[in-house]
Design an enzyme around this catalytic site. Structure first.
Site, PDB file in Angstrom:
ATOM      1  N   ASP A   8       0.971  -1.123  -0.096  1.00  9.30           N
ATOM      2  CA  ASP A   8       0.116  -0.133   0.014  1.00  9.30           C
ATOM      3  C   ASP A   8       1.031   1.137  -0.005  1.00  9.30           C
ATOM      4  O   ASP A   8       2.081   1.085   0.349  1.00  9.30           O
ATOM      5  CB  ASP A   8      -0.975  -0.130   1.423  1.00  9.30           C
ATOM      6  CG  ASP A   8      -1.650   1.179   1.486  1.00  9.30           C
ATOM      7  OD1 ASP A   8      -2.256   1.681   0.484  1.00  9.30           O
ATOM      8  OD2 ASP A   8      -1.650   1.833   2.521  1.00  9.30           O
ATOM      9  N   ASP A  10      -0.080   4.851   1.142  1.00  8.44           N
ATOM     10  CA  ASP A  10      -0.550   5.961   2.285  1.00  8.44           C
ATOM     11  C   ASP A  10      -0.424   5.187   3.425  1.00  8.44           C
ATOM     12  O   ASP A  10      -1.275   4.156   3.655  1.00  8.44           O
ATOM     13  CB  ASP A  10      -1.850   6.680   2.075  1.00  8.44           C
ATOM     14  CG  ASP A  10      -1.805   7.729   0.969  1.00  8.44           C
ATOM     15  OD1 ASP A  10      -1.715   8.684   0.973  1.00  8.44           O
ATOM     16  OD2 ASP A  10      -2.048   6.869  -0.348  1.00  8.44           O
ATOM     17  N   ASP A 171      -1.695  -0.868   5.805  1.00 11.17           N
ATOM     18  CA  ASP A 171      -1.775  -0.581   7.249  1.00 11.17           C
ATOM     19  C   ASP A 171      -3.340  -0.641   7.786  1.00 11.17           C
ATOM     20  O   ASP A 171      -3.576  -0.270   8.814  1.00 11.17           O
ATOM     21  CB  ASP A 171      -1.445   0.868   7.465  1.00 11.17           C
ATOM     22  CG  ASP A 171      -2.125   2.020   6.532  1.00 11.17           C
ATOM     23  OD1 ASP A 171      -2.714   3.013   7.209  1.00 11.17           O
ATOM     24  OD2 ASP A 171      -2.128   1.698   5.231  1.00 11.17           O
TER      25      ASP A 171
END
Length: 223
Positions: A8, A10, A171
């Protein structure tokens, strides 16, 4: 060792919260609303403008909220964000070292993000190590983005990889759902925007939690 690792963006490779929050707060100021708290920023950055603006506009009475155009507000956010794309954004500590280890081990790596391509590419251009990816898939490249597994299935098809030989690092829970849906091994980026949810992260389909990029490498090297 895995054949490939996908990330990922961000909250995993880049801490984009300062610039995402700046754009959201500029929109909120246009409507005479207070800026987001640090808690709201941490909790909602990985959800993009929808999460940040949703938190910011939540204080409005329902009648006023219904009168606003979600499309116009989103366009305002994207305009502000594109003007301040890389003011406070930084690589997380240890990311460069992890990518170097992957390169030295000849492990393919790429980025799969729910960020639009017209924002992702100019942002990555500011961070040379991130431009060395083998593949990049953005939110608008396919009809469906995470938590659907389509993007991760796509990278495997493009690179002729078996998902079972790949890891995905993200996250938030949608990242883990997408990884499991694609048949990849998930790793939770515990340094990102999990917003204190790490106590529950091990229950996100029993995903491993890494507290640092160095710990990601430890998990990979044990595979």
């Amino acid at each position: 060792m895995p054949r490939a690792v996908f990330f990922d963006l961000d909250g995993t490779l880049l801490d984009t919260a300062p610039d995402m929050a700046l754009a959201a707060n500029l929109v909120l100021a246009d409507y005479d609303l207070p800026p987001l708290s640090e808690q709201h920023i941490q909790a909602n950055t990985s959800l993009g403008p929808h999460g940040l603006l949703g938190a910011g506009f939540a204080t409005l009475p329902p009648a006023k909220l219904q009168a606003l155009s979600e499309t116009i507000i989103r366009e305002q956010f994207l305009r502000y964000y594109s003007q301040n794309l890389c003011v406070g954004t930084q690589l997380y500590q240890g990311v460069v070292e992890l990518l170097e280890q992957l390169n030295q081990a000849n492990i393919c790596w790429g980025i799969v993000t729910n960020k639009p391509r017209d924002l992702t590419e100019p942002l990555l251009a500011q961070f040379l190590p991130l431009t060395q990816h083998h593949i990049l898939v953005c939110a608008d490249d396919l009809p469906r983005a995470k938590p659907h597994p389509d993007q991760l299935n796509h990278v495997c098809q493009q690179l002729a990889l078996n998902p079972a030989d790949c890891f995905y690092v993200g996250d938030i829970q949608n990242d883990i759902i997408a990884a499991k849906g694609a048949g990849m091994a998930p790793i939770v980026a515990g340094w990102g925007y999990t917003d204190g949810a790490l106590n529950d992260a091990q229950h996100w389909h029993q995903a491993q939690v890494a507290n640092s990029p160095a710990q990601v490498w430890h998990y990979l090297s044990q595979d």
